[in-house]
Design a protein around this motif. Structure first.
Motif, PDB file in Angstrom:
ATOM      1  N   ASN A  44       0.834  -1.204   0.000  1.00 47.46           N
ATOM      2  CA  ASN A  44       0.000   0.000   0.000  1.00 47.46           C
ATOM      3  C   ASN A  44       0.870   1.256   0.000  1.00 47.46           C
ATOM      4  OD1 ASN A  44      -2.115  -1.787   0.151  1.00 47.46           O
ATOM      5  ND2 ASN A  44      -2.728  -1.224   2.216  1.00 47.46           N
ATOM      6  N   GLU A  45       1.920   1.252   0.799  1.00 42.50           N
ATOM      7  CA  GLU A  45       2.816   2.411   0.871  1.00 42.50           C
ATOM      8  C   GLU A  45       3.482   2.672  -0.477  1.00 42.50           C
ATOM      9  OE1 GLU A  45       4.622   5.740   2.456  1.00 42.50           O
ATOM     10  OE2 GLU A  45       2.991   4.527   3.270  1.00 42.50           O
ATOM     11  N   GLU A  46       3.861   1.622  -1.197  1.00 43.48           N
ATOM     12  CA  GLU A  46       4.438   1.797  -2.539  1.00 43.48           C
ATOM     13  C   GLU A  46       3.457   2.503  -3.462  1.00 43.48           C
ATOM     14  OE1 GLU A  46       6.162  -1.680  -4.411  1.00 43.48           O
ATOM     15  OE2 GLU A  46       6.526  -2.554  -2.425  1.00 43.48           O
ATOM     16  N   MET A  47       2.196   2.105  -3.399  1.00 47.63           N
ATOM     17  CA  MET A  47       1.191   2.726  -4.262  1.00 47.63           C
ATOM     18  C   MET A  47       0.915   4.166  -3.834  1.00 47.63           C
ATOM     19  SD  MET A  47      -1.454  -0.348  -5.231  1.00 47.63           S
ATOM     20  CE  MET A  47      -1.872  -0.781  -3.554  1.00 47.63           C
ATOM     21  N   ILE A  48       0.925   4.418  -2.534  1.00 45.71           N
ATOM     22  CA  ILE A  48       0.740   5.792  -2.045  1.00 45.71           C
ATOM     23  C   ILE A  48       1.885   6.667  -2.529  1.00 45.71           C
ATOM     24  CG2 ILE A  48       0.759   7.231   0.041  1.00 45.71           C
ATOM     25  CD1 ILE A  48      -0.752   4.839   1.426  1.00 45.71           C
ATOM     26  N   GLN A  49       3.121   6.188  -2.364  1.00 40.15           N
ATOM     27  CA  GLN A  49       4.291   6.953  -2.790  1.00 40.15           C
ATOM     28  C   GLN A  49       4.291   7.195  -4.304  1.00 40.15           C
ATOM     29  OE1 GLN A  49       6.466   8.487  -0.776  1.00 40.15           O
ATOM     30  NE2 GLN A  49       5.221   7.711   0.916  1.00 40.15           N
ATOM     31  N   ALA A  50       3.755   6.247  -5.063  1.00 45.16           N
ATOM     32  CA  ALA A  50       3.672   6.396  -6.525  1.00 45.16           C
ATOM     33  C   ALA A  50       2.509   7.293  -6.933  1.00 45.16           C
ATOM     34  CB  ALA A  50       3.532   5.024  -7.183  1.00 45.16           C
ATOM     35  N   GLY A  51       1.632   7.619  -5.981  1.00 42.10           N
ATOM     36  CA  GLY A  51       0.505   8.500  -6.270  1.00 42.10           C
ATOM     37  C   GLY A  51      -0.638   7.844  -7.021  1.00 42.10           C
ATOM     38  N   VAL A  52      -0.746   6.510  -6.948  1.00 39.46           N
ATOM     39  CA  VAL A  52      -1.793   5.830  -7.706  1.00 39.46           C
ATOM     40  C   VAL A  52      -2.942   5.307  -6.848  1.00 39.46           C
ATOM     41  CG1 VAL A  52      -0.171   5.185  -9.526  1.00 39.46           C
ATOM     42  CG2 VAL A  52      -0.658   3.551  -7.685  1.00 39.46           C
ATOM     43  N   LEU A  53      -2.749   5.196  -5.542  1.00 39.32           N
ATOM     44  CA  LEU A  53      -3.784   4.607  -4.688  1.00 39.32           C
ATOM     45  C   LEU A  53      -4.855   5.631  -4.343  1.00 39.32           C
ATOM     46  CD1 LEU A  53      -4.735   2.112  -3.111  1.00 39.32           C
ATOM     47  CD2 LEU A  53      -3.432   2.972  -1.157  1.00 39.32           C
TER      48      LEU A  53
END
Length: 139
Positions: free
Chosen positions: A33-42
């Motif tokens: 989830n943190e990876e997706m948050i950091q990528a701005g996609v979640l």
């Protein structure tokens, strides 16, 4: 574009997941989830309660019939979902491939989320929905 990643698993996969260390599972999913948050996609991510706590409203008869879970003949159950805002279906597929829910019986279904702009804008119900979405900050 928005895509929904629908996390699915067979009854057997869910049963096998009961052996996982809960804190380890939370850490693994949390990192994803943190990876997706950091990528701005979640945009959203939610798990679903056990199917035995749900109901099904069957509209094939009148009046509709309500049946309590668990359900017979379940091949795969939805366990949760993600809503992603990505540039393409291919990007959604790449995120789904990285999902930590892996093993026999686990699948991720990917479906594009349609937007209100794809419906006839002169329709009275679409106009009302657009007004509601604008008033609630969804547009």
């Amino acid at each position: 574009m928005k895509f929904m990643l629908i996390m699915r698993a067979t009854d057997e996969a869910f049963a096998g997941a009961e052996d996982f260390d809960f804190n380890e599972m939370l850490a693994t999913v949390g990192k994803f989830n943190e990876e997706m948050i950091q990528a701005g996609v979640l945009l959203s991510a939610e798990g679903l309660d056990d199917a035995s706590q749900g109901v099904v409203v069957d509209h094939s008869v009148e009046p509709p019939v309500v049946t309590d879970g668990p359900y017979g003949e379940t091949k795969e159950l939805f366990g949760g979902f993600y809503i992603l805002n990505v540039a393409s279906k291919e990007e959604a597929v790449e995120w789904a491939k990285r999902a930590p829910m892996a093993g026999p019986g686990f699948k991720t279904e990917i479906r594009r989320v349609t937007t209100i702009d794809e419906f006839p804008q002169d329709n009275e119900w679409i106009k009302k929905e657009r007004e509601w979405r604008e008033a609630t900050g969804q547009l």
